[in-house]
Design a protein around this motif. Structure first.
Motif, PDB file in Angstrom:
ATOM      1  N   GLY A   1       0.834  -1.185   0.000  1.00 23.30           N
ATOM      2  CA  GLY A   1       0.000   0.000   0.000  1.00 23.30           C
ATOM      3  C   GLY A   1       0.873   1.241   0.000  1.00 23.30           C
ATOM      4  O   GLY A   1       2.086   1.168  -0.219  1.00 23.30           O
TER       5      GLY A   1
ATOM      6  N   THR B   1      -0.584   4.632  -8.568  1.00 20.03           N
ATOM      7  CA  THR B   1       0.352   4.265  -7.513  1.00 20.03           C
ATOM      8  C   THR B   1       1.805   4.532  -7.888  1.00 20.03           C
ATOM      9  O   THR B   1       2.661   4.605  -7.009  1.00 20.03           O
TER      10      THR B   1
ATOM     11  N   THR C   1      -2.947   5.851   0.640  1.00 18.88           N
ATOM     12  CA  THR C   1      -4.098   4.948   0.505  1.00 18.88           C
ATOM     13  C   THR C   1      -4.276   3.965   1.650  1.00 18.88           C
ATOM     14  O   THR C   1      -5.352   3.379   1.783  1.00 18.88           O
TER      15      THR C   1
ATOM     16  N   THR D   1      -9.939   3.412  -3.959  1.00 19.99           N
ATOM     17  CA  THR D   1     -10.186   3.125  -2.555  1.00 19.99           C
ATOM     18  C   THR D   1     -10.809   4.339  -1.879  1.00 19.99           C
ATOM     19  O   THR D   1     -10.451   5.488  -2.175  1.00 19.99           O
TER      20      THR D   1
ATOM     21  N   THR E   1     -11.017  -2.224  -1.862  1.00 21.41           N
ATOM     22  CA  THR E   1     -10.079  -1.766  -2.885  1.00 21.41           C
ATOM     23  C   THR E   1     -10.348  -2.431  -4.232  1.00 21.41           C
ATOM     24  O   THR E   1     -10.660  -3.628  -4.288  1.00 21.41           O
TER      25      THR E   1
ATOM     26  N   ALA F   1      -5.342   2.284  -8.501  1.00 26.32           N
ATOM     27  CA  ALA F   1      -6.155   1.795  -7.387  1.00 26.32           C
ATOM     28  C   ALA F   1      -7.362   2.696  -7.183  1.00 26.32           C
ATOM     29  O   ALA F   1      -7.309   3.905  -7.428  1.00 26.32           O
TER      30      ALA F   1
ATOM     31  N   LEU G   1      -3.436  -1.767   0.182  1.00 27.42           N
ATOM     32  CA  LEU G   1      -4.234  -2.031  -1.017  1.00 27.42           C
ATOM     33  C   LEU G   1      -4.394  -3.531  -1.275  1.00 27.42           C
ATOM     34  O   LEU G   1      -5.382  -3.961  -1.857  1.00 27.42           O
TER      35      LEU G   1
END
Length: 527
Positions: free
Chosen positions: A321, A406, A325, A381, A356, A379, A328
């Motif tokens: 992760g 990311t 965030t 989230t 996620t 991602a 993940l």
């Protein structure tokens, strides 16, 4: 107890009679005479007292309190105290170079800076006056230009301030492996509602239990420990063991007195404490669950801890992760699941259930790629942070609609699992640096760590970290056989390697030190 308002977290836990006992490997810097053992009511009183200190120093609702001090869990107690006043705490690592710390303080414009004499002195040696960046500077001990904390003790604590769930709650920073860290702004909804509450659920096997002894060896300036604090105080385990040292000889006695059943740590902490696993009466015999955060843990290290446990079926949970965030992906390991694998990519597990969604896209077109093909990982989230303080344009540039870029290259398997190839800025052509590091650590038992530095127009440069800074040519030839082409290795000791506050290698700085250039194969566009 469900975590919510971090300003009264400790008060609520104390009022509910939580029996947790906390053991420290050294006294808090803010309470040097307080000893190394606390119950929850005593911690709650310390947080209330600290809110009075910050109020007396000038902290007010909507303002900011910067916490830049030596690494200890009292960073999170100070952060909760600031939240109690209505201010927004910013947790900064004392490992930051003074020039970098000053850059972050300029963005923060804090009403109050909380620090220690040692941090101020180190900055002065580097030509930086950190006290100049705050309206008031409070030091845990006497220091030029600062208010001594002892002069604020006894100040009346203000009434607890309540804030909206979507207002800024806490500011932390990214690791800064590739430059000046970003200041990440989280709200109660993002970091507590969508992360801590989920983790505090009584989940079978991996959830904390009332009879657990939970040990943590973390980086307390990181956002993870703010979330962890909410979880630990809410779930009320029997004992909490807080480690600030990664020296086996210093950690071993405390772990033997309070033998943990759950251990969470930095990857670097697991590496440094690994010699304890080889002792006949190692302190990890009762551990049922190991938890690693922040960065990849290579299989050889993971295997050593699972073997050290005397539990029938110890588990290791890790994830991937980002500060922005939270976790993940997650994956669970047991003794039989860690196998040697092809040098292709580093597995990081499956997306967090319900929380996620991930997709892998072509870095040029941002169109989805087929399963099994490498691409840029995006991602989605609800735990995504609010912004980068002072760098909103940079934050917006990393969003693609409702998706977060990311900056990592990965591969999505047909079963939904994710394998990381590398950070885009750290990537090498036709290979995965992460997976090659895994293979090297499997083949070099003496290595504490292996780092593969990708370079522009040249073979990647391997760095092997050993206890004595030595490695035989025969051992290297054996380790490198069948792996992608690499330059001859550089062998260093642990302290020779520049690191972040979470123990991550500052790869660009290390590359520049060793070669005189920080030019990498990747673009660094999404760092």
């Amino acid at each position: 107890m469900r975590p919510h308002d971090m300003g009264v977290l400790f008060d609520r836990a104390a009022s509910r009679g939580h029996p947790t006992r906390v053991h420290l490997d050294r006294a808090f810097d803010i309470a040097p005479d307080g000893g190394t053992s606390y119950d929850v009511p005593a911690l709650a009183e310390l947080v209330r007292a600290a809110s009075g200190w910050w109020w007396a120093a000038g902290a007010r609702p909507g303002g900011r309190v910067a916490i830049l001090k030596d690494d200890h869990w009292d960073v999170d107690l100070l952060a909760c105290a600031a939240v109690r006043t209505g201010a927004v705490p910013a947790k900064l690592s004392a490992h930051l170079p003074a020039e970098t710390a000053s850059t972050l303080l300029k963005r923060l414009e804090p009403d109050v800076l909380v620090t220690t004499p040692g941090v101020l002195a180190r900055a002065t040696d580097e030509g930086v006056d950190l006290a100049a960046f705050a309206r008031a500077t409070v030091s845990t001990g006497p220091a030029p230009g600062a208010i001594a904390l002892d002069d604020l003790r006894g100040s009346a604590a203000p009434a607890a301030h309540r804030r909206g769930d979507d207002e800024p709650l806490v500011i932390t920073h990214t690791s800064g492996t590739t430059g000046v860290p970003k200041l990440v702004v989280h709200s109660t909804r993002t970091i507590i509602g969508n992360l801590a509450r989920f983790e505090a659920l009584p989940t079978p096997v991996v959830g904390l239990r009332r009879d657990d002894v939970v040990a943590t060896a973390s980086a307390y300036a990181h956002g993870r420990t703010f979330c962890w604090t909410a979880v630990a105080l809410s779930t009320a385990p029997a004992e909490i063991v807080v480690l600030t040292s990664q020296e086996p000889s210093q950690v071993d006695p405390l772990l033997r007195r309070h033998r943990p059943t759950v251990v969470e740590g930095l990857p670097s902490a697991f590496v440094r404490l690994k010699p304890l696993t080889r002792r006949l009466a190692n302190p990890f015999g009762r551990v049922r669950l190991f938890i690693s955060t922040y960065d990849a843990v290579h299989p050889a290290t993971l295997r050593a801890y699972l073997k050290a446990s005397e539990h029938d079926n110890p588990l290791w949970i890790d994830g991937w992760g980002q500060t922005e965030t939270g976790p993940l992906t997650f994956r669970l390991h047991h003794r039989g699941s860690v196998r040697r694998r092809r040098v292709q990519a580093h597995p990081v597990g499956r997306p967090m259930p319900v929380k996620t969604r991930l997709k892998v896209v072509d870095p040029g077109t941002f169109q989805p790629v087929r399963p099994g093909e490498p691409g840029l990982v995006l991602a989605r989230t609800r735990a995504l942070c609010l912004d980068y303080l002072g760098e909103s344009e940079r934050f917006a540039a990393k969003k693609s609609g409702s998706w977060w870029n990311t900056g990592d290259l990965g591969i999505r398997g047909r079963n939904g699992s994710v394998h990381l190839v590398d950070r885009e800025v750290d990537c090498a052509p036709d290979t995965s640096c992460l997976a090659t590091e895994d293979a090297l650590e499997e083949r070099l038992p003496r290595a504490l760590e292996c780092v593969l530095l990708a370079r522009a127009d040249q073979p990647p440069l391997p760095v092997v970290v050993t206890a004595d800074g030595e490695l035989s040519a025969h051992a290297w030839r054996h380790a490198a056989h069948g792996l992608p082409a690499m330059a001859e290795p550089v062998v260093l000791t642990w302290d020779d390697v520049p690191r972040t506050g979470t123990g991550k290698v500052r790869r660009l700085e290390l590359l520049n030190r060793l070669t005189g250039s920080a030019n990498t194969y990747g673009t660094g566009r999404w760092t």
